[in-house]
Enzyme design. Structure first.
Site: not given
Length: 193
Positions: A78, A85-87
């Site tokens: 992620n 950041i993939c959040l």
């Protein structure tokens, strides 16, 4: 004005009562540029690694989430090679889950949890994600290797000290990947063998 007072309160809270394994501070004179460190949690491939992050707080904060990225390379499905950041909490609705009631401490804690529990179904790095799903042992090995190489501060400081003492001032040096140095004699001996 609201942003400045809120950021001051949040930074005070982060310095007096930081979440475990997390520190955050102002970078230079600007209040909207912050730095953070997350220590890799026990029983994860990032254990004992020290990961540096950059936080840029937008004008519209808290109505818009801060932009956070890793400065330390990390092997994670992620988090991409640029540190993005993939959040969901780092994005505005409808795709994201950011709310003005969230704060920087909450975001850093969420990132720390993401490090411990990757989400392979919403990856930024598809190859690392499939490795995590279908060959977890290889993923763990690669993640530990990257942590040792990029996030182990004691080892890196020792290597830099060793490199400085080994390089003689009048010895010619050529550049090698990622800023490390190698002498011409060392290069020649590697080529000869």
């Amino acid at each position: 004005m609201q942003r400045a007072s809120r950021l001051s309160r949040e930074l005070t809270m982060l310095s007096t009562e930081p979440p475990p394994g997390i520190s955050c501070w102002q970078s230079g004179a600007r209040l909207d540029e912050l730095r953070a460190q997350i220590i890799g949690a026990a029983d994860t491939p990032y254990e004992k690694g020290i990961f540096n992050l950059e936080i840029v707080v937008p004008e519209r904060y808290p109505f818009e989430p801060p932009k956070i990225r890793f400065l330390t390379p990390i092997y994670h499905p992620n988090i991409d090679s640029a540190g993005r950041i993939c959040l969901d909490v780092l994005k505005l609705p409808p795709k994201g889950a950011w709310r003005p009631s969230l704060n920087i401490s909450t975001l850093l804690t969420s990132i720390q949890l993401l490090m411990a529990e990757p989400n392979p179904d919403d990856p930024l790095m598809a190859d690392i994600s499939s490795e995590y799903k279908y060959n977890k042992q290889l993923f763990l090995l690669n993640a530990k290797e990257w942590t040792e190489k990029y996030a182990n501060q004691q080892k890196r400081a020792l290597e830099e000290k060793t490199n400085q003492s080994e390089t003689k001032p009048n010895e010619s040096v050529t550049q090698k990947r990622k800023g490390s140095t190698i002498s011409k004699e060392e290069k020649k001996s590697r080529l000869d063998s």
